[in-house]
Design a protein around this motif. Structure first.
Motif, PDB file in Angstrom:
ATOM      1  N   VAL A 384      34.224  23.703  68.028  1.00  0.00           N
ATOM      2  CA  VAL A 384      33.165  24.790  67.853  1.00  0.00           C
ATOM      3  C   VAL A 384      31.899  24.261  67.242  1.00  0.00           C
ATOM      4  O   VAL A 384      30.855  25.025  66.943  1.00  0.00           O
ATOM      5  N   ALA A 385      31.836  22.980  66.751  1.00  0.00           N
ATOM      6  CA  ALA A 385      30.515  22.429  65.925  1.00  0.00           C
ATOM      7  C   ALA A 385      29.314  22.592  66.447  1.00  0.00           C
ATOM      8  O   ALA A 385      28.119  22.835  66.093  1.00  0.00           O
ATOM      9  N   LYS A 386      29.368  22.268  68.111  1.00  0.00           N
ATOM     10  CA  LYS A 386      28.135  22.256  68.873  1.00  0.00           C
ATOM     11  C   LYS A 386      27.437  23.590  68.939  1.00  0.00           C
ATOM     12  O   LYS A 386      26.311  23.873  68.746  1.00  0.00           O
ATOM     13  N   GLU A 387      28.443  24.653  69.107  1.00  0.00           N
ATOM     14  CA  GLU A 387      28.089  26.119  69.381  1.00  0.00           C
ATOM     15  C   GLU A 387      27.439  26.617  67.936  1.00  0.00           C
ATOM     16  O   GLU A 387      26.553  27.344  67.986  1.00  0.00           O
ATOM     17  N   CYS A 388      28.186  26.317  66.855  1.00  0.00           N
ATOM     18  CA  CYS A 388      27.926  26.766  65.682  1.00  0.00           C
ATOM     19  C   CYS A 388      26.602  26.159  65.189  1.00  0.00           C
ATOM     20  O   CYS A 388      25.632  27.112  64.626  1.00  0.00           O
ATOM     21  N   TRP A 398      21.103  29.008  54.562  1.00  0.00           N
ATOM     22  CA  TRP A 398      22.356  29.393  54.839  1.00  0.00           C
ATOM     23  C   TRP A 398      23.177  29.010  53.904  1.00  0.00           C
ATOM     24  O   TRP A 398      23.049  27.672  53.260  1.00  0.00           O
ATOM     25  N   ILE A 399      23.879  29.851  53.054  1.00  0.00           N
ATOM     26  CA  ILE A 399      24.673  29.419  51.792  1.00  0.00           C
ATOM     27  C   ILE A 399      26.011  29.869  52.215  1.00  0.00           C
ATOM     28  O   ILE A 399      26.470  30.724  52.802  1.00  0.00           O
ATOM     29  N   PHE A 400      26.934  28.736  52.239  1.00  0.00           N
ATOM     30  CA  PHE A 400      28.364  28.964  52.465  1.00  0.00           C
ATOM     31  C   PHE A 400      29.192  28.562  50.892  1.00  0.00           C
ATOM     32  O   PHE A 400      29.016  27.706  50.384  1.00  0.00           O
ATOM     33  N   THR A 401      30.104  29.503  50.665  1.00  0.00           N
ATOM     34  CA  THR A 401      31.025  29.448  49.612  1.00  0.00           C
ATOM     35  C   THR A 401      32.321  29.918  49.608  1.00  0.00           C
ATOM     36  O   THR A 401      32.747  30.756  50.205  1.00  0.00           O
ATOM     37  N   SER A 402      33.150  29.388  48.862  1.00  0.00           N
ATOM     38  CA  SER A 402      34.679  29.708  48.811  1.00  0.00           C
ATOM     39  C   SER A 402      35.384  28.877  47.755  1.00  0.00           C
ATOM     40  O   SER A 402      34.827  28.014  47.061  1.00  0.00           O
ATOM     41  N   ALA A 403      36.376  29.434  47.633  1.00  0.00           N
ATOM     42  CA  ALA A 403      37.220  28.906  46.288  1.00  0.00           C
ATOM     43  C   ALA A 403      38.176  27.616  47.007  1.00  0.00           C
ATOM     44  O   ALA A 403      38.415  26.541  46.174  1.00  0.00           O
ATOM     45  N   GLN A 409      38.547  16.214  47.189  1.00  0.00           N
ATOM     46  CA  GLN A 409      37.214  16.418  46.448  1.00  0.00           C
ATOM     47  C   GLN A 409      35.856  16.128  47.268  1.00  0.00           C
ATOM     48  O   GLN A 409      35.073  15.598  47.098  1.00  0.00           O
ATOM     49  N   ASP A 410      36.223  16.126  48.681  1.00  0.00           N
ATOM     50  CA  ASP A 410      34.981  15.902  49.884  1.00  0.00           C
ATOM     51  C   ASP A 410      34.960  17.180  50.631  1.00  0.00           C
ATOM     52  O   ASP A 410      35.847  17.782  51.111  1.00  0.00           O
ATOM     53  N   LEU A 411      33.613  17.626  50.960  1.00  0.00           N
ATOM     54  CA  LEU A 411      33.488  18.675  51.628  1.00  0.00           C
ATOM     55  C   LEU A 411      33.134  18.802  52.999  1.00  0.00           C
ATOM     56  O   LEU A 411      32.792  19.525  53.734  1.00  0.00           O
ATOM     57  N   SER A 412      33.031  17.323  53.523  1.00  0.00           N
ATOM     58  CA  SER A 412      32.387  16.894  54.673  1.00  0.00           C
ATOM     59  C   SER A 412      33.360  17.711  55.809  1.00  0.00           C
ATOM     60  O   SER A 412      32.913  17.476  57.090  1.00  0.00           O
ATOM     61  N   LEU A 413      34.785  17.764  55.741  1.00  0.00           N
ATOM     62  CA  LEU A 413      35.485  18.209  56.829  1.00  0.00           C
ATOM     63  C   LEU A 413      34.885  19.600  57.257  1.00  0.00           C
ATOM     64  O   LEU A 413      34.765  19.987  58.316  1.00  0.00           O
ATOM     65  N   PHE A 414      34.514  20.389  56.249  1.00  0.00           N
ATOM     66  CA  PHE A 414      34.090  21.750  56.357  1.00  0.00           C
ATOM     67  C   PHE A 414      32.684  21.861  57.123  1.00  0.00           C
ATOM     68  O   PHE A 414      32.517  22.328  58.224  1.00  0.00           O
ATOM     69  N   THR A 415      31.931  20.927  56.565  1.00  0.00           N
ATOM     70  CA  THR A 415      30.531  20.677  57.270  1.00  0.00           C
ATOM     71  C   THR A 415      30.572  20.080  58.635  1.00  0.00           C
ATOM     72  O   THR A 415      29.914  20.762  59.657  1.00  0.00           O
ATOM     73  N   GLN A 417      33.037  20.696  60.697  1.00  0.00           N
ATOM     74  CA  GLN A 417      33.509  21.685  61.553  1.00  0.00           C
ATOM     75  C   GLN A 417      32.822  22.656  62.031  1.00  0.00           C
ATOM     76  O   GLN A 417      32.675  23.209  63.265  1.00  0.00           O
ATOM     77  N   LEU A 418      31.817  22.966  61.202  1.00  0.00           N
ATOM     78  CA  LEU A 418      30.754  24.044  61.596  1.00  0.00           C
ATOM     79  C   LEU A 418      29.404  23.634  62.080  1.00  0.00           C
ATOM     80  O   LEU A 418      28.632  23.949  62.280  1.00  0.00           O
ATOM     81  N   GLY A 419      29.390  22.171  62.282  1.00  0.00           N
ATOM     82  CA  GLY A 419      28.235  21.410  62.573  1.00  0.00           C
ATOM     83  C   GLY A 419      26.994  21.611  61.676  1.00  0.00           C
ATOM     84  O   GLY A 419      25.728  21.723  62.279  1.00  0.00           O
ATOM     85  N   ILE A 420      27.110  21.674  60.437  1.00  0.00           N
ATOM     86  CA  ILE A 420      25.989  21.974  59.483  1.00  0.00           C
ATOM     87  C   ILE A 420      25.726  20.484  59.101  1.00  0.00           C
ATOM     88  O   ILE A 420      26.237  19.507  58.726  1.00  0.00           O
ATOM     89  N   GLY A 421      24.222  20.466  59.597  1.00  0.00           N
ATOM     90  CA  GLY A 421      23.662  19.268  59.408  1.00  0.00           C
ATOM     91  C   GLY A 421      23.174  19.070  57.797  1.00  0.00           C
ATOM     92  O   GLY A 421      24.058  18.830  56.921  1.00  0.00           O
ATOM     93  N   LYS A 422      21.807  18.731  57.494  1.00  0.00           N
ATOM     94  CA  LYS A 422      21.418  18.486  56.126  1.00  0.00           C
ATOM     95  C   LYS A 422      21.728  19.802  55.181  1.00  0.00           C
ATOM     96  O   LYS A 422      21.445  20.921  55.527  1.00  0.00           O
ATOM     97  N   CYS A 423      22.184  19.441  54.097  1.00  0.00           N
ATOM     98  CA  CYS A 423      22.602  20.436  53.277  1.00  0.00           C
ATOM     99  C   CYS A 423      23.034  19.805  51.954  1.00  0.00           C
ATOM    100  O   CYS A 423      23.327  18.642  51.565  1.00  0.00           O
ATOM    101  N   LYS A 424      22.792  20.559  50.919  1.00  0.00           N
ATOM    102  CA  LYS A 424      23.337  20.245  49.453  1.00  0.00           C
ATOM    103  C   LYS A 424      24.886  20.658  49.289  1.00  0.00           C
ATOM    104  O   LYS A 424      25.041  21.997  49.688  1.00  0.00           O
ATOM    105  N   GLU A 425      25.558  19.893  48.646  1.00  0.00           N
ATOM    106  CA  GLU A 425      26.933  20.064  48.313  1.00  0.00           C
ATOM    107  C   GLU A 425      27.170  20.221  46.830  1.00  0.00           C
ATOM    108  O   GLU A 425      26.466  19.316  46.221  1.00  0.00           O
TER     109      GLU A 425
END
Length: 641
Positions: A384-388, A398-403, A409-415, A417-425
């Motif tokens: 669904v990355a392209k559609e997202c 856009w702010i994404f948060t969760s526990a 220790q890597d957030l890249s799988l989440f980004t 999956q959602l096709g999130i490009g440039k972002c602060k992690e």
């Protein structure tokens, strides 16, 4: 603006700030302030931000305070109804009082959460032939309807949430007749949407938010305004929910109800059109025959079932008869508003049914969910990355948060999956003292989790030892209903503490009873792995039967695996392992909910210590003390006062 907001936020969280003055026993948390400052920067610079904030960081206030002080239009989206209500009814009112500000705030749920006055009136008009319990519940709902301000069925306490009356009167797109309705001006769903369009802060859930964005894409309508900032709490749920919204679903229950509606229109409005009743009845008979044929196979993979020629012929036979009915109904268009409305809905459902039968998209999984009498047919996209990516407007922060977002220790799988490009992690660890307050045990000498005959008695023995040492006060979390039932049977014979088993009552009732009893043992599957907050000594032990890997038979997993394999990658490391790490972290998160909490986590799956991939799980867990010895567990639990 940027400097001013950052200063305001820093002042609010300071040792002598607004929070310290308003909250008794407030203690400043460095990680909470870090997150609040990052959210402030994201809002002012309109940048994307992804934050994993461990239990105890205080992420709700860390994103709400900058959002409220920014004076911008904000949408906050949650993964669960519970958190949505907590934000709207508890957290937001408390903060608005502390900050002394009065923006318009609105809560908007999916339409099936609201009472439909039209359906209520219709059901009561047919009360003479109704089951007495359903009628009693309808009368209670009708009494409540005269008192409620918003029609939100979540506020209805006089009727059980499992009442058979509720599906009869909740608002639904399929039964809505729009401006032709006598209750249009006072419609609860419409009024809730109007309030949301006029608010500065709107609290929704992920399902509703995605539904709104997809409706906007079509240019057809909208449920929510275009905001300046969107904050996703419980963001780890977004990828799976997105699969639903970028896919297609077709409910055979809706088709059956429409067919019954046509027969009713013949009897009440179009007595000269007997063919409508006859053909509707024939379609309904064929639909039930098709149901029975599918239930007999029990298979959930439509692609695999296509090779069954008899079943395929029966499927296309249903579609052929539905098309014939549509042709017949076309000849009566304009004679009945009810018929015109129902025909439009039947055409939409039939188109979805044909799309499912054709099974043409190689980048999607085609599956069947079996209900009590009806089926849900699903087409789920593999990626669904392209559609997202298309949804994340560059003019919105856009702010994404969760526990639970990171793997190793890597957030890249989440980004990804959602096709999130440039972002602060940002990775913010829990401020709780896990090393001294929590013990993690993987017992020695356990059989393989795949050896059901050997592992069951061992698992039950581990549970009994822990339950006795903890004096009840235990959650046992399972990856399958089958294992839950087997363990429940054994524990009922051998444990004296109260046992609460998923399925005995709804989730909230079981949790309420667990808290009231004070010494209970709760057995649950997926629903209890997240969104559950039991603090203090009431919950001293969490036991997990095995690592929560997705079933290899899951249709979507199989389709994704095949796609990953074609790219020359390993499906296990790309899909299965990351999903299991996130799920395990959710379960573990039930244990320590407060800085004074103490407790034990027991995982009865040796793979975490004797397989190479176990390290990925261990690296993602909180820094608990570890042991392989159950005697150490017993001592630790006996010391919890």
């Amino acid at each position: 603006m940027s400097v001013r907001l950052t200063q305001q936020v820093a002042s609010t969280f300071s040792a002598d700030g607004v929070l310290a003055k308003a909250i008794k026993g407030f203690s400043r948390r460095e990680v909470q302030q870090q997150m609040a400052e990052a959210v402030s920067e994201s809002i002012t610079s309109c940048d994307n931000l992804v934050v994993e904030a461990g239990t105890g960081v205080g992420k709700t206030f860390a994103y709400l305070i900058p959002a409220l002080l920014s004076n911008k239009q904000i949408i906050v989206s949650t993964g669960s109804k519970n958190l949505q209500e907590q934000l709207f009814y508890k957290d937001l009112p408390a903060l608005l009082l502390m900050l002394r500000i009065t923006p318009k705030v609105a809560l908007l749920k999916g339409r099936n959460n609201y009472l439909c006055q039209h359906l209520m009136e219709k059901e009561l008009s047919g009360a003479s032939s109704m089951d007495s319990q359903i009628l009693d519940d309808l009368l209670r709902i009708n009494q409540w309807a005269g008192q409620t301000v918003d029609g939100d069925l979540g506020g209805l306490v006089s009727v059980s949430e499992n009442s058979a009356a509720l599906p009869l009167i909740n608002s639904a797109k399929e039964s809505c007749i729009g401006q032709r309705c006598d209750h249009y001006d006072v419609c609860f769903t419409r009024k809730a949407r109007n309030r949301a369009m006029d608010a500065q802060v709107i609290v929704v859930n992920h399902h509703l938010f995605l539904a709104d964005r997809i409706i906007k894409e079509t240019g057809f309508a909208e449920l929510l305004p275009d905001s300046d900032v969107v904050i996703f709490d419980e963001a780890h749920l977004l990828p799976d929910i997105a699969v639903t919204y970028f896919g297609q679903q077709c409910s055979t229950r809706l088709i059956a109800e429409l067919l019954e509606r046509f027969a009713d229109i013949y009897r009440t409005e179009l007595r000269d059109a007997k063919q409508i009743e006859l053909l509707s009845a024939r379609c309904l008979t064929l639909l039930h025959e098709w149901h029975q044929a599918l239930f007999a196979t029990g298979d959930t993979d439509w692609r695999r079932m296509l090779s069954n020629k008899a079943l395929s012929a029966l499927s296309w036979g249903v579609l052929k008869e539905l098309s014939a009915l549509q042709s017949l109904l076309q000849g009566h268009v304009g004679r009945s508003d009810n018929l015109d409305d129902a025909l439009e809905k039947l055409e939409a459902q039939t188109a979805k049914l044909e799309l499912f039968f054709l099974c043409e998209n190689n980048q999607a999984a085609y599956s069947i969910d079996y209900g009590h009498r009806y089926l849900m047919l699903r087409i789920a996209p593999i990626d669904v990355a392209k559609e997202c990516k298309k949804l994340f407007d560059e003019n919105i922060a856009w702010i994404f948060t969760s526990a639970t977002l990171q793997i190793n220790q890597d957030l890249s799988l989440f980004t990804k999956q959602l096709g999130i490009g440039k972002c602060k992690e940002l990775l913010l660890h829990s401020p709780f003292d896990y090393a001294n307050n929590a013990l993690f045990c993987v017992p020695r000498h356990l059989a393989s989790v795949s050896n059901h005959n050997a592992i069951l008695p061992q698992f039950v023995d581990v549970c009994i030892k822990a339950i006795e040492a903890a004096k009840g006060r235990t959650f046992i979390l399972f990856t399958s209903h089958r294992m839950l039932k087997l363990v429940a049977i054994e524990l009922q014979r051998r444990v004296s503490y109260p046992l609460l088993v998923q399925g005995q009552a709804n989730k909230q009732s079981l949790l309420k009873k667990y808290r009231q009893l004070g010494n209970a043992v709760l057995l649950g599957t997926g629903a209890f792995w997240e969104g559950v907050d039991v603090r203090g000594r009431l919950l001293s032990c969490v036991i997990i039967d095995k690592l929560p890997f997705v079933s290899p038979e899951d249709n979507l997993y199989r389709a994704r695996s095949e796609s990953i394999s074609r790219e020359g990658k390993d499906p296990f490391t790309e899909i299965s392992l990351p999903q299991a790490v996130i799920s395990l972290n959710q379960g573990v998160g039930r244990l320590i909910r407060d800085e004074k909490d103490r407790g034990v986590l027991i995982l009865c799956d040796n793979r975490i210590v004797n397989r190479h991939y176990g390290q990925a799980f261990l690296n993602s867990l909180p820094p608990m003390a570890r042991t392989r010895n159950l005697n150490n567990v017993v001592k630790f639990l006996e010391q919890i006062k």
